[in-house]
Design an enzyme around this catalytic site. Structure first.
Site, PDB file in Angstrom:
ATOM      1  N   ASN A 119       0.830  -1.207   0.000  1.00 53.62           N
ATOM      2  CA  ASN A 119       0.000   0.000   0.000  1.00 53.62           C
ATOM      3  C   ASN A 119       0.854   1.241   0.000  1.00 53.62           C
ATOM      4  OD1 ASN A 119      -0.497   1.909   2.537  1.00 53.62           O
ATOM      5  ND2 ASN A 119       0.201  -0.089   3.310  1.00 53.62           N
ATOM      6  N   PHE A 123      -1.620   8.077   4.455  1.00 54.09           N
ATOM      7  CA  PHE A 123      -2.386   8.664   5.569  1.00 54.09           C
ATOM      8  C   PHE A 123      -3.634   9.410   5.093  1.00 54.09           C
ATOM      9  CE2 PHE A 123       1.602   9.276   8.492  1.00 54.09           C
ATOM     10  CZ  PHE A 123       1.634   7.920   8.741  1.00 54.09           C
ATOM     11  N   SER A 188       5.741   4.974   8.861  1.00 53.93           N
ATOM     12  CA  SER A 188       5.068   4.658   7.602  1.00 53.93           C
ATOM     13  C   SER A 188       5.946   5.131   6.450  1.00 53.93           C
ATOM     14  CB  SER A 188       3.703   5.348   7.528  1.00 53.93           C
ATOM     15  OG  SER A 188       2.802   4.662   8.341  1.00 53.93           O
ATOM     16  N   ASN A 190       5.050   5.944   3.460  1.00 49.45           N
ATOM     17  CA  ASN A 190       4.353   6.660   2.393  1.00 49.45           C
ATOM     18  C   ASN A 190       4.168   8.154   2.622  1.00 49.45           C
ATOM     19  OD1 ASN A 190       3.961   4.228   0.872  1.00 49.45           O
ATOM     20  ND2 ASN A 190       2.408   3.664   2.385  1.00 49.45           N
ATOM     21  N   THR A 191       4.717   8.667   3.718  1.00 48.80           N
ATOM     22  CA  THR A 191       4.743  10.117   3.929  1.00 48.80           C
ATOM     23  C   THR A 191       6.199  10.541   3.858  1.00 48.80           C
ATOM     24  OG1 THR A 191       2.745  10.129   5.279  1.00 48.80           O
ATOM     25  CG2 THR A 191       4.263  11.981   5.593  1.00 48.80           C
ATOM     26  N   LYS A 224       5.769   3.394  17.125  1.00 47.30           N
ATOM     27  CA  LYS A 224       5.706   2.326  16.115  1.00 47.30           C
ATOM     28  C   LYS A 224       6.873   2.475  15.155  1.00 47.30           C
ATOM     29  CE  LYS A 224       2.598   0.001  12.880  1.00 47.30           C
ATOM     30  NZ  LYS A 224       1.198  -0.176  12.512  1.00 47.30           N
ATOM     31  N   ASN A 253       5.994  -1.723  11.402  1.00 45.75           N
ATOM     32  CA  ASN A 253       5.208  -1.207  10.288  1.00 45.75           C
ATOM     33  C   ASN A 253       5.538  -2.009   9.012  1.00 45.75           C
ATOM     34  OD1 ASN A 253       3.577   0.660   8.786  1.00 45.75           O
ATOM     35  ND2 ASN A 253       4.040   2.187  10.355  1.00 45.75           N
TER      36      ASN A 253
HETATM   37  C1  FMN Z   1      -3.494  -0.986   3.634  1.00 45.65           C
HETATM   38  C2  FMN Z   1      -2.679  -0.741   4.860  1.00 45.65           C
HETATM   39  C3  FMN Z   1      -2.764   0.483   5.533  1.00 45.65           C
HETATM   40  C4  FMN Z   1      -2.014   0.715   6.679  1.00 45.65           C
HETATM   41  N1  FMN Z   1      -2.120   1.915   7.321  1.00 45.65           N
HETATM   42  C5  FMN Z   1      -1.408   2.128   8.452  1.00 45.65           C
HETATM   43  C6  FMN Z   1      -1.527   3.348   9.157  1.00 45.65           C
HETATM   44  O1  FMN Z   1      -2.308   4.235   8.801  1.00 45.65           O
HETATM   45  N2  FMN Z   1      -0.771   3.514  10.274  1.00 45.65           N
HETATM   46  C7  FMN Z   1       0.082   2.547  10.747  1.00 45.65           C
HETATM   47  O2  FMN Z   1       0.733   2.753  11.773  1.00 45.65           O
HETATM   48  N3  FMN Z   1       0.205   1.365  10.087  1.00 45.65           N
HETATM   49  C8  FMN Z   1      -0.516   1.141   8.978  1.00 45.65           C
HETATM   50  N4  FMN Z   1      -0.392  -0.050   8.325  1.00 45.65           N
HETATM   51  C9  FMN Z   1       0.539  -1.065   8.849  1.00 45.65           C
HETATM   52  C10 FMN Z   1      -0.168  -2.117   9.688  1.00 45.65           C
HETATM   53  O3  FMN Z   1      -0.742  -1.538  10.834  1.00 45.65           O
HETATM   54  C11 FMN Z   1       0.806  -3.219  10.119  1.00 45.65           C
HETATM   55  O4  FMN Z   1       1.724  -2.675  11.049  1.00 45.65           O
HETATM   56  C12 FMN Z   1       1.594  -3.827   8.958  1.00 45.65           C
HETATM   57  O5  FMN Z   1       0.772  -3.994   7.837  1.00 45.65           O
HETATM   58  C13 FMN Z   1       2.225  -5.177   9.316  1.00 45.65           C
HETATM   59  O6  FMN Z   1       1.268  -6.099   9.754  1.00 45.65           O
HETATM   60  P1  FMN Z   1       0.567  -7.192   8.759  1.00 45.65           P
HETATM   61  O7  FMN Z   1       1.671  -7.921   8.070  1.00 45.65           O
HETATM   62  O8  FMN Z   1      -0.256  -8.049   9.675  1.00 45.65           O
HETATM   63  O9  FMN Z   1      -0.267  -6.405   7.811  1.00 45.65           O
HETATM   64  C14 FMN Z   1      -1.142  -0.295   7.175  1.00 45.65           C
HETATM   65  C15 FMN Z   1      -1.063  -1.515   6.498  1.00 45.65           C
HETATM   66  C16 FMN Z   1      -1.814  -1.751   5.355  1.00 45.65           C
HETATM   67  C17 FMN Z   1      -1.703  -3.085   4.663  1.00 45.65           C
END
Ligand code: FMN
Length: 339
Positions: A119, A123, A188, A190-191, A224, A253
């Protein structure tokens, strides 16, 4: 042979996966948002729930240690539904001081063979003011969930990095009253520039400023972090977090390491799911070895076994995102049953 897949994997996922990833996401959130205001629907969702597996951490009681990771409910629209589904805690956000649309679409990509998502949302969220109003209305309605709620905050894209602290402070002040804990998201991908806030000087400045706020003494503050930090960077992050009395670290993350992804499937953005699993577990283990700060693990949890791996590495709590997209409420049940 019996089919071990749940209703979600057999019937709901094929429908959702026939839509593009972001449309499916919006549909799910809209339905769960509606269900959150409708008692009969919440009763149906509660039929998925398992018995409690209590866990107490930083003075908070969690009915079970399996939480919803940040990003699934960025705007905090479906808290009662997540609790009804059986999550032991819910982290909303990332919330930024200013409302913002995020990056251009398409910006979420499924990689089913890899059990992964990429992704580059950036934000997209309603902003701290609107989300504070929504949470106040939920509280006034008497439907506030009985499980802990964490609020994850990040920097608005339009705010220059040098003014990041003020941006975080704004969201912190608007939202802390609704949170059982606050997470500072400095990881993150993406910022632009956000991950630089993991550098010791910048992280120190941010933690100092937040530490001076009235609410901080009474509520846990979490940080995080990215799975892409080096051993040296991790050491420095841990030192700064310890100096500033950070209550917990969320590891991790999404990753920018796409080396396991076939080039024809690759996209720019943060990679999550199975390809992240080992890397994030290794980081959990490093943190637990080097520091007494509790770790909340996130990254590639798809079943009871990968959840166990995180706890064995030293995690106190875990969070689901990509695994939940692929496996639905059955994943939550399997993990809670296995504890
Ligand atoms: C589509 C998407 C959007 C996410 N948005 C955020 C976010 O806004 N803030 C954040 O701290 N992590 C965000 N994450 C990260 C997840 O919270 C998580 O830490 C990360 O995906 C690893 O866990 P997973 O492998 O179970 O997905 C996002 C992940 C995905 C896939």
């Amino acid at each position: 042979m019996s089919d071990s897949r749940g209703t979600y994997e057999r019937f709901v996922r094929p429908l959702l996966f026939s839509l593009d990833a972001e449309t499916a996401h919006h549909l799910t959130i809209r339905l769960l948002g509606r269900a959150s205001h409708f008692d009969p629907a919440l009763r149906v969702l509660r039929s998925f729930q398992r018995s409690s597996k209590l866990k107490t951490l930083f003075g908070i009681n969690f009915p079970n240690p399996v939480g919803l990771a940040a990003g699934l409910d960025k705007n905090g629209v479906a808290l009662p539904a997540w609790a009804a589904l059986g999550f032991g805690f819910i982290e909303i956000g990332t919330v930024t001081a200013k409302a913002q649309p995020g990056n251009a679409k398409p910006r979420i990509f499924r990689l089913p063979e890899e059990q992964a998502l990429i992704n580059r949302l950036g934000f997209n969220n309603d902003g701290a003011d609107a989300i504070a109003r929504r949470l106040a209305a939920l509280r006034a309605s008497g439907r506030w969930p009985a499980v802990p709620v964490g609020i994850n905050i990040g920097k608005s894209r339009a705010t220059p990095l040098e003014q990041a602290t003020d941006d975080y402070l704004y969201s912190f002040r608007m939202l802390w009253d609704f949170a059982d804990y606050i997470t500072l998201n400095v990881s993150s991908p993406n910022t632009p520039g956000l991950r630089e806030l993991q550098e010791p000087e910048k992280l120190s400045e941010l933690l100092h400023a937040i530490g001076k706020e009235a609410g901080t003494a009474r509520k846990p503050l979490l940080v995080k972090i990215s799975p892409d930090v080096s051993a040296i960077e991790l050491k420095a992050i841990l030192a700064v977090c310890e100096e500033n009395g950070v209550s917990g670290i969320i590891a991790t993350n999404t990753t920018l390491d796409h080396s396991s992804i076939p080039p024809q499937l690759d996209q720019a953005g943060g990679l999550s799911g199975e390809p992240l699993r080992k890397k994030s577990t290794a980081l959990v283990s490093e943190i637990a070895t080097q520091s007494a700060i509790p770790v909340i693990a996130s990254g590639g949890i798809f079943d009871a076994e990968s959840a166990r791996e995180k706890f064995q590495a030293g995690a106190q709590l875990i969070q689901l995102y990509t695994g939940f997209v692929y496996r639905g409420p059955q994943l939550l049940r399997e993990i809670v049953d296995s504890l």
